[in-house]
Design an enzyme around this catalytic site. Structure first.
Site, PDB file in Angstrom:
ATOM      1  CB  CYS B 465       2.244   5.864   2.635  1.00  0.00           C
ATOM      2  SG  CYS B 465       3.927   6.832   2.136  1.00  0.00           S
ATOM      3  CD  GLU B 467       1.478   1.652   2.141  1.00  0.00           C
ATOM      4  OE1 GLU B 467       1.137   2.987   2.197  1.00  0.00           O
ATOM      5  OE2 GLU B 467       2.309   1.450   3.215  1.00  0.00           O
TER       6      GLU B 467
END
Lengths: 318, 828
Positions: B465, B467
């Protein structure tokens, strides 16, 4: 108009809104400062809260949660201007008697839902700049400040000081004016404006008076003076297209004929009439005069814009 | 001034009533007819569960119980790769599948096998996935019985103290309590970005050779007896061989199909496919086509080996493919259109694999969430701008490719070239939610602060997402989970009591009831103790999962392409010493905005202005504001985070500092855990289980998302929102990662040339402010409302959910409302 001063003798302006993140009122991302008070009474005005010079109470019926669970405003109103409404709906709410209301603002302080608000706040130049510069990161977008109204000429001393200070701090400046005011005031303000938006509504002085409350000679005269005194400052002229008032090609042609005299004209824009201001009339307890008027079609406006543009080109203005 | 409604290109296409899903540009449709045909078939039916992988994997595991785990995994992979059906679809240029050719998902019974007992029937009933009755029967008879009692999840649960287990799961070990939410064993590891470059440059023969040399040098009589490294090296050799054999099966099939093919063009294509698969991934890729095929085969291997959160990332695709692209173009063997065609064939392969999350936790992963993170732009290892022709080409492809694949992101930095930013912003204006933006100016210093070299930091890639990962430096982290912050606040006000599963109980620590708090500071302190309590649960679970994964999981294929594993000769699921095991965000905090607004409202209304007593407030919350609308309005109109209001933003900053500080108090056996703000869709699920909150939110409504303010709370324009997000950063510790921010803009704001310029300024401002992440939804709210009413008209409407784009009609009504209610910044 004589300007207000606060206790430290700073000039104060009455401002009814500072609109953040405006992208259609000059270059980049801008803050638009709306000055309160206007000498015109255009029937189509979409900002009726801009017309009166002083702060005034607005009441948004849709936000009001009704007096069953609230009613704080009824308790604090010292002039008895606020009364319970005749419950035509399930929840009784309030009505404000504008004749009794002295705009003291006590009801605004207690309203939990912010249904009662006050349009207009007295601010110093420093106050305005603080708000504007809260988001100083936006200036890299070549944005800036646009002073609008109401009619800023009614508070020319304040606006003059504000723009002067902006220039000093390197903040880009633009103004939006109806041009209806004293040339000396306008001249002082133009000195500190990088861009001027100027409204011309129609060329016929009588029709102009009928729909806006004032004749247009002063307005036209002032624009010619701007062209003469500030030939380097770009001017964008705008005309709101109002059905039954100025929506024919003839109306527009007449304006364009006049614009041939404006050497610093940068653009000419036609804006379609809309009725989005209507709910605000109700909030102010006033009646909207153009309720029955249908806004022009988007296609009609863009067609008219194209024709105007072609005409301007033909005359070698744009 | 007001402006008439303007539609985004996406909205225009939908309103015109386009039925077939196809490339969105005329040029694309004309020049890439093949891609157009492939694309139109993808979303015709829901994905089908393909059980081949689960069956073959299990079959092998039954035979290898006497071996070390890493070898068992290698042998299981060998069995899968040697026996899974190979198939080449009509018009395909890039081949290889984890199951059938068409849209599918696969099962990983080693993680949560017991869930399969009922899970498949449940998902079948919901209709989001297709699954054959016969396959359900096979799973129940041949797969579930073997795994029951042996899965990673069961070991993990067994290692949890009851209080921790209950806080996470309540009565369903495959569900979520709503106070905490656990992604343990839905995936084998956190999101991951591997080093594809290694395969493209060395081939699996090269990797295997290295392993063989190491194996041959092992000498038990040498001073450092490294006999224990043998199973790992043997496992690497097995998977390398299995990958090569798998590709050769495709070469053989392509040859057979070519022999039968009557269409001359297709015959040539099939012969070419055969030639490519014969060569890669065994050998180094020699051209762009081989590079893409080799990367895809490698991805297939990773996907078959284990599920990583949100599926495996593609990493910095414009970097590792570029040399092959450049060489082909320079030699006159590749033009832009054939390059686009190959890339888009790869996107189709991505789209046909859908992750299936083995969980009963509803609305935590909606809309087939997937994050095959595909990143372009950014900087080179030596700090120059990394943008190249391929970066532009991928942006162009994304503009015409109608599906929500690949999950595209762009690294922005101070030297991002203006022409590239322009293309990026123009893509944002399409309104499909792509790409998401990552900020080098924030992320690189963060990585250095956490021990990375500046070169490695500059080479980071997005994973999942919001990260990030440094391939070859970061090592595996076990999957984290979410903590419901507003639930902790409720406990802080109620002496640790909370109603879970209909029962009021002592879930938090006793910190007194809020009526007794005489100051705001006492309330904040009680909140801190509750957060600490849940962080403790979090670290217990994290430790249990670390122990479990090292015993129950292995990933020899992934390990074979990781420098640290090949240096230490250890599987990537084992604790590794020479990588950076500091994670990049694992403790996910939900409802930050909700809590900050709640505290600001209490501070203002109860403590500062004393307009309401704490008892009144508590009573109103208990009754979901029934009969207390005036009180609720006071709370709603208190200073709100997200509007550049110092009163609220200062509270946000204090809470941020407190959260970061609390996280530093704990460690797992592998090290510290860091904080992130990435809900995916769990803020909706958690909100559904939570009562009314002091920010005026009613029971059951979603929590705020990521680091964003509550839906509709930011009313001062997107610049004020950006500045507030910056104000909320305490910078107290370097342990705060992945702060997800979603901004919704009305299409009229970004219309025409000026709108594009303004959007670019907004992105530059985001870069200057050093915020982690930013994504846009550019969509008219009335269109979303219409799509709720007439889903059939809006099958193709993509929206940005939380770090990923999904089809609006695939989302639950609750999540749809959440998206509609996000503030739409528009013109007045």
């Amino acid at each position: 108009m004589a300007s207000s001063k606060d206790i430290s003798n700073q000039t104060l302006g009455c401002i009814f809104n500072i609109q953040k993140f405006s992208v259609h009122d000059g270059p980049g991302i801008r803050d638009v400062v709306f000055m309160k008070g206007c000498p015109l009474r255009c029937k189509w005005c979409s900002n009726p809260e801009s017309q009166n010079k002083l702060p005034e109470i607005g009441y948004n019926h849709n936000k009001c949660i009704g007096i069953d669970e609230c009613g704080y405003c009824l308790e604090v109103c010292s002039t008895k201007a606020i009364k319970t409404s005749t419950p035509d709906t399930s929840t009784p709410s309030i009505v404000i008697n504008r004749d009794l209301c002295d705009n003291c603002g006590k009801c605004v302080m207690v309203c939990p839902a912010k249904a009662v608000t006050i349009f207009g706040e007295m601010m110093s130049v420093e106050d305005v700049l603080r708000v504007v510069q809260e988001e100083n990161v936006s200036w890299r977008s070549s944005g800036g400040i646009t002073v609008s109204g109401g009619e800023l000429l009614l508070q020319s001393e304040f606006v003059h000081e504000l723009l002067k200070e902006c220039k000093k701090r390197g903040i880009d400046t633009a103004i939006e004016t109806s041009g209806y005011g004293c040339w000396n005031d306008l001249e002082k303000i133009c000195r500190y404006s990088n861009l001027i938006f100027y409204d011309i509504k129609c060329m016929d002085p009588d029709k102009h008076k009928k729909y806006t409350g004032v004749r247009n000679e002063l307005i036209l005269d002032n624009l010619e003076k701007i062209a003469a005194h500030f030939p380097q400052t770009p001017v964008i002229v705008r005309t709101p297209i109002i059905p039954e008032f100025n929506n024919s090609l003839e109306d527009i042609k007449a304006i364009i004929e006049f614009l041939t005299k404006i050497q610093n004209l940068k653009d000419y824009e036609l804006l379609g009439y809309h009725a989005f201001g209507e709910p605000k009339y109700r909030q102010l307890g006033r009646k909207y005069q153009l309720e029955q008027l249908t806004p022009p079609k988007k296609e009609y406006i863009s067609e008219l814009n194209q024709k105007a543009r072609a005409l301007l080109k033909e005359k070698g203005i744009l | 001034m007001e402006v008439a409604r303007i539609l985004t290109p996406q909205e225009e296409r939908i309103i015109k009533g386009q039925e077939r899903e196809e490339l969105t540009t005329e040029e694309g449709r004309k020049k890439r007819e093949r891609v157009n045909k492939l694309v139109s078939k993808v979303r015709v039916t829901p994905p089908r569960v393909d059980i081949q992988r689960a069956l073959l994997f299990t079959e092998s595991f039954k035979e290898t119980e006497n071996l070390p785990m890493v070898l068992r995994w290698a042998k299981a992979m060998e069995n899968v790769l040697n026996n899974i059906k190979v198939a080449i679809g009509e018009d395909e240029l890039i081949v290889g599948n984890c199951g059938r050719v068409e849209r599918h998902c696969i099962l990983y019974p080693e993680l949560r096998g017991a869930w399969l007992e009922h899970g498949l029937e449940d998902i079948k009933e919901k209709g989001a996935y297709l699954v054959a009755d016969e396959d359900i029967k096979t799973v129940k008879e041949k797969i579930v019985p073997y795994w029951k009692g042996k899965t990673a999840h069961e070991m993990y649960i067994a290692l949890l103290p009851e209080a921790t287990r209950y806080a996470i799961y309540g009565s369903d070990n495959y569900g979520a309590s709503g106070v905490m939410q656990d992604n343990a064993n839905i995936n084998a590891t956190l999101n991951w970005a591997p080093d594809y470059k290694k395969v493209l440059e060395k081939g699996f023969l090269g990797i295997k050779k290295e392993a063989e040399e190491r194996l041959n040098s092992i000498d038990v009589a040498a001073p450092e007896n490294n006999y224990d490294k043998i199973p790992f090296l043997k496992a690497v050799i097995i998977v390398c061989d299995a990958m090569i054999a798998y590709a050769k099966r495709y070469a053989k099939l392509a040859k057979e199909l070519a022999a039968k093919e009557t269409n001359e063009n297709r015959k040539k294509e099939l012969e070419k496919i055969a030639e490519v698969c014969e060569w890669v991934p065994a050998n180094p890729a020699r051209n762009f086509h081989e590079a893409i095929q080799s990367q895809w085969f490698t991805q297939v291997g990773f996907r078959l080996e284990q599920p990583t959160t949100g599926v495996i990332s593609q990493g910095r695709i414009d970097q590792y493919f570029y040399p092959f692209y450049k060489k082909d173009v320079d030699e006159g063997n590749l033009d832009e259109d054939s390059a686009l065609e190959l890339l888009e064939c790869l996107w189709v392969k991505l789209a046909n694999f859908v992750p299936l999350n083995a969980t009963n936790a509803k609305s935590f992963w909606e809309g087939y969430a997937h994050f095959e993170h595909t990143m372009v732009g950014g900087q080179t290892r030596d700090g120059r701008d990394a943008t190249n022709e391929l970066s532009y080409l991928i942006i162009k492809s994304k503009k015409e490719f109608p599906l929500n694949y690949p999950d595209l992101s762009v690294r922005i930095h101070s030297k991002t070239p203006e022409p590239f930013l322009r293309e990026v912003c123009d893509l944002i204006r399409e309104g499909t939610g792509f790409p998401k933006l990552f900020n080098d100016e924030e992320i690189i210093p963060h990585l250095i602060n956490n021990g990375a070299s500046i070169e490695d930091a500059r080479d980071y890639t997005g994973a999942a997402c919001t990260e990030i990962r440094m391939p070859n430096v970061d090592t595996y982290m076990v999957v984290g989970g979410n903590i419901n912050l507003p639930a902790a606040l409720e406990m802080a006000m109620n002496d640790g009591m909370f109603t879970l599963e209909g029962k009021r109980q002592q879930l938090g620590v006793p910190t007194g009831t809020a009526e007794k708090f005489t100051t705001y500071e006492e309330l904040v302190d009680a909140f801190r103790l509750q957060v600490e309590h849940f962080m403790k649960h979090f670290f217990i679970r994290q430790s249990a999962l670390e122990i479990t994964n090292s015993k129950r999981l292995a990933a020899p294929l992934m390990s074979s392409v990781h420098d640290v594993c090949m240096r230490e000769l250890k599987d990537i699921h084992q604790p590794l010493k020479t990588g950076i095991s500091k994670d990049t965000g694992n403790i996910n905090l939900n409802g930050f905005g909700t809590v900050v607004e709640s505290l600001a409202a209490i501070k203002k209304v109860v403590y500062d202005e004393k307009r309401v007593t704490m008892s009144e407030l508590m009573e109103a919350l208990k009754n979901n504001f029934e009969g207390k609308e005036a009180l609720r309005q006071m709370l709603l109109n208190a200073p709100k985070y997200g509007n550049n209001d110092p009163y609220a933003d200062e509270i946000a900053r204090e809470i941020d500092a407190m959260l970061l500080e609390t996280a530093t108090k704990f460690k797992t056996p592998n090290g510290p855990q860091h904080i992130k703000f990435v809900p995916v869709t769990s803020h909706v699920g958690m909100g559904a289980k939570l009562g009314a909150t002091p920010n005026g939110r009613k029971a059951g409504e979603p929590l705020s998302e990521g680091i964003s303010p509550s839906q509709g709370a930011d009313t001062k324009g997107p610049l004020a929102t950006l500045i507030s997000i910056d104000n909320a950063k305490s910078r107290k510790y370097a342990n705060s990662f992945a702060r997800l921010l979603n901004i919704k803009l009305s299409p009229q704001v970004v219309a025409e040339e000026k709108g594009l310029q303004d959007l670019m300024s907004l992105v530059r401002t985001f870069c200057d402010l050093k915020l982690w992440h930013l994504q846009f939804n550019i969509v008219n709210s009335d269109i979303l409302r219409d799509a709720q009413k007439n889903p059939e008209k809006y099958r193709n409407l993509l929206v940005r959910v939380a770090g990923y784009s999904a089809y609006f009609v695939d989302l639950s009504p609750q999540l749809q409302n959440e998206i509609i209610n996000r503030t739409e910044h528009k013109l007045i």
